[in-house]
Design a protein around this motif. Sequence first.
Motif, PDB file in Angstrom:
ATOM      1  N   ARG A 131      99.437  69.738 -23.739  1.00  0.00           N
ATOM      2  CA  ARG A 131      98.023  69.782 -23.049  1.00  0.00           C
ATOM      3  C   ARG A 131      98.040  68.454 -22.388  1.00  0.00           C
ATOM      4  N   THR A 132      97.180  68.284 -21.211  1.00  0.00           N
ATOM      5  CA  THR A 132      97.044  67.127 -20.443  1.00  0.00           C
ATOM      6  C   THR A 132      96.103  66.161 -21.551  1.00  0.00           C
ATOM      7  N   ASN A 133      95.201  66.774 -22.222  1.00  0.00           N
ATOM      8  CA  ASN A 133      94.293  66.284 -23.079  1.00  0.00           C
ATOM      9  C   ASN A 133      94.682  65.914 -24.572  1.00  0.00           C
ATOM     10  N   ALA A 134      96.245  66.099 -24.861  1.00  0.00           N
ATOM     11  CA  ALA A 134      96.638  65.809 -26.192  1.00  0.00           C
ATOM     12  C   ALA A 134      96.793  64.312 -26.424  1.00  0.00           C
ATOM     13  N   ALA A 135      96.214  63.883 -27.380  1.00  0.00           N
ATOM     14  CA  ALA A 135      96.091  62.619 -27.626  1.00  0.00           C
ATOM     15  C   ALA A 135      96.166  62.080 -29.254  1.00  0.00           C
ATOM     16  N   HIS A 189      89.687  61.922 -30.971  1.00  0.00           N
ATOM     17  CA  HIS A 189      90.544  62.202 -29.627  1.00  0.00           C
ATOM     18  C   HIS A 189      91.337  63.618 -29.835  1.00  0.00           C
ATOM     19  N   TYR A 190      91.184  64.327 -30.894  1.00  0.00           N
ATOM     20  CA  TYR A 190      91.884  65.572 -30.987  1.00  0.00           C
ATOM     21  C   TYR A 190      91.531  66.347 -29.854  1.00  0.00           C
ATOM     22  N   TRP A 191      92.569  67.247 -29.198  1.00  0.00           N
ATOM     23  CA  TRP A 191      92.351  67.873 -28.130  1.00  0.00           C
ATOM     24  C   TRP A 191      91.264  68.846 -28.078  1.00  0.00           C
ATOM     25  N   ASP A 192      91.041  69.530 -29.366  1.00  0.00           N
ATOM     26  CA  ASP A 192      90.241  70.513 -29.558  1.00  0.00           C
ATOM     27  C   ASP A 192      88.844  69.928 -30.494  1.00  0.00           C
ATOM     28  N   SER A 226     105.432  65.756 -19.720  1.00  0.00           N
ATOM     29  CA  SER A 226     104.448  66.617 -20.648  1.00  0.00           C
ATOM     30  C   SER A 226     105.311  67.924 -20.891  1.00  0.00           C
ATOM     31  N   PRO A 233      98.001  58.978 -25.246  1.00  0.00           N
ATOM     32  CA  PRO A 233      98.501  60.590 -25.034  1.00  0.00           C
ATOM     33  C   PRO A 233      99.832  60.878 -25.992  1.00  0.00           C
TER      34      PRO A 233
END
Lengths: 554, 307
Positions: free
Chosen positions: A117-121, A248-251, A181, A127
């Motif tokens: 995921r691009t927003n996985a952090a 910052h979790y993607w979900d 990624s 990131p």
Amino acid sequence: MQPLPRIPDAPASQAGASRFWASFASLRPLSSVLLLALAALLPSCRPDSRADLILHNGREPETLDPHLLTGQADGRVASALFEGLTRYDPVTGNAIPGLAASWSLSPDGLRYTFQIRTNAAWSDGRPILAEDVVWSFRRAVDPLTGADYASQYFYVENGEAISTGKERDLSKLGVDAVSRSSVVVRLRHPTPFFLELLATRVFAVIPREAVERGGDRWILQPGLPCSGPYTLASWRVNDRIRLRRNPHYWDASNVRAGTIDVLAGDSAHTALNQYLVGDVDFILDKDMFPSELAEALQRRPDFHSYTYLGAYFIRFNTTRKPFDDPRVRKAIAMAIDRTRIVQRITRMGEPPASHLVPQGTGGYQPPMGLGRDPEAARRLLAEAGYPGGNGLRTFEYSYNAESRLHEHIAVEIQSALHDVLGLRMELRPLEWKTYLNNMSRLDYDLMRSSWIGDYNDPNTFLDLFLADGGNNRTGWRDPSYDALIHEANATLDRARRFQLLAQAEAHLLRDAAPIVPLYSYVGFYALDTQRLAGVHPNLLDEHPFWAIHRTRRP
Amino acid sequence: MDARSILRRLLAIPLLAWAVASLAFFLMRAAPGGPFDRERAPASKEVEAALKARYHLDEPLWRQYVRFLAGLAHADLGPSLKYRHHGVNDILAQALPVSMTLGGLAFAAALAIGLPVGMAGAVWRGRWPDWLGALLTMVGVCIPTFVLAPLAVLLFALKLEWLPVAGWSSPTHAILPVLVLGLYFGARVARLFREGLSEVLRSPFIMAARAKGVAPSAILLRHALRPALLPVVSYAGPMLADLLTGSFVVERIFQVPGTGAFFINSFFSRDYPLMVGLVIVYSLLLLVLNLATDMAYRWLDPRIRHA
């Protein structure tokens, strides 16, 4: 002060009262020291604010390192801290996208390409990249890490060679970062359940820098970067672990509770009491329900039970006479009454099972094993040369003694074998480590056994009895069984694969019988739907913390 | 006991603790199975070997022992083999203060309950306070904590809802476990004190004091109390050591994060360093308290002092 008895005519002195207190003077230093000591110690009792959610997790986790852990209690918490490419669906328990948003599989079934995921952090905002995944996987499979579950990587190219030390170069593992990624995983052979495997803890992505810096204590570092929905706020051994939402979790928007307290405790009665008074919102561990209250619990409206991926069975030591003779093993299998065991002893609604793989595992239909048939059992025993049990030595049934349940089942088997076959079986209760040690050294006649599946596929049970499986522990080996399992797992067509696996299981149970399955496990929990939501019954008994939340303020 | 003999006893304490710890070290390793034997076999022999090597369990026993002694010299009890992120020192630093608080309070409660009840029994010997005390202490002595604790929870936490069921996060959490332990040990203290005091009250020097017309309260407190405490003191030393190192049953039922559970679990999980660490703590406490008991004896009984 009352006059003392049996001291007639003793004059009551005016000075008596003052002397009464004066006589304590000699004790004063002692009591003040004691009081001071207590005052100094009291701060160890400090009040905490109530967390948004309080879960009882059973035993104290041994480790939260997702690659090293082996216990369920450990795994539940570790899954809240670290995520892999897939994660568990809170409803079905099946694998759904985790850090990977999507993937593709090559037509030959050997090459997965995962898009992260691009927003996985990480919880520190940096990131999560493909190289983090690659490093984590290599670390898990490196034998120096000491991961018991590294065997889950044997489906990946060179995973087994690295774990067994035949290949020293970790970069030979079939996992590569092909871009910032995207990760490519090359499999040794098609593995239909690979996405399910990826949701298990040993495939979790962990922070390289912190692990390398922190040594054995890496998980305790303040500000530890986490890849999962929660971060570790505090940990008091044998008391509680506090988790805090990872912003910052993607979900993160779907992570319901802001803080979670995960309690540890050994006493089932205490856990149940805490649930009853509302000090605990949900009990995660089914060992935390007192088995002697089975009937009372099942009458409660908040109590639910459901099929669970576990099997209770007996192992035979096939290297010892007379259990090297399949006829003896089969006779014993056919003498036992499973219905009595589940109805009179376990009583939580367990389905009696002559098959090893629980009903419904991955959509697989297990074949029937050897059912109860006293006539055929006696015939087989006579054929083996022990008519009416004559000539067959007294043998032992070993079990771990910490649960009364195992003892009751042992007694039931003992009486069945005596009544049906005329056999003399002695009970051998063992302390846990001795039990494990005897099992792996094949120092037993018959032994109580169980297995909890690691992923939702029949292979998690059937590969136990491969000739070289470290968990076989019966001494039984059969090339035709191994060939069937290997052929099945190389088959991409699902129906055909299950057919082959069923053939293998039927051979294991009906022809060879190195084991006697007794029943499949059930999962159960107490869920007051007025109070709590986000918990669903599923075969894997996986209840991800991020989905659980209170529906009512206390 | 003069200063020299106290010093000698003090010096012997570390030696004795070392001997006990060494015995525990070797006995633990003689038990079958090891810390890394689990239900699931490790992925490979190499994984198992790496685990053992990390904790030096692959080395010959004598070298492990030397390593253990070297750690001990630095007051480092080593890593826990079960709780893999924590050192034994960390675990003890978290759990011991909890057990000591609970144990110290329970000790105080035991004395606060036991001494007055015992005194009443001796003073009003054969009358109703004695009978009542005897009944209560008999119940207290006979009912084990694993019965008393659930009953207390049932009444005070579940029925009356006055107190929390379990846990250790506020002072109210301490009340029930302290009372349960205090009653259990207090009953024993009461019986010992009643016997001790009754015997002293019958002895010649008390007769003499009575004959001289000394006030009954002064006889009791100035003359009888100290010698009557002797049996209590000899029981209180080991009792305090037991209480301070945590009660397995009470800590388990009230989910108190003390050391009690580790005494049992560290053996069953073959957590060698944690077990040995606990043995060291327990034996040190016991030895120190035994010495304290002997010193208290001298303070309480002039016959020993002048012997």
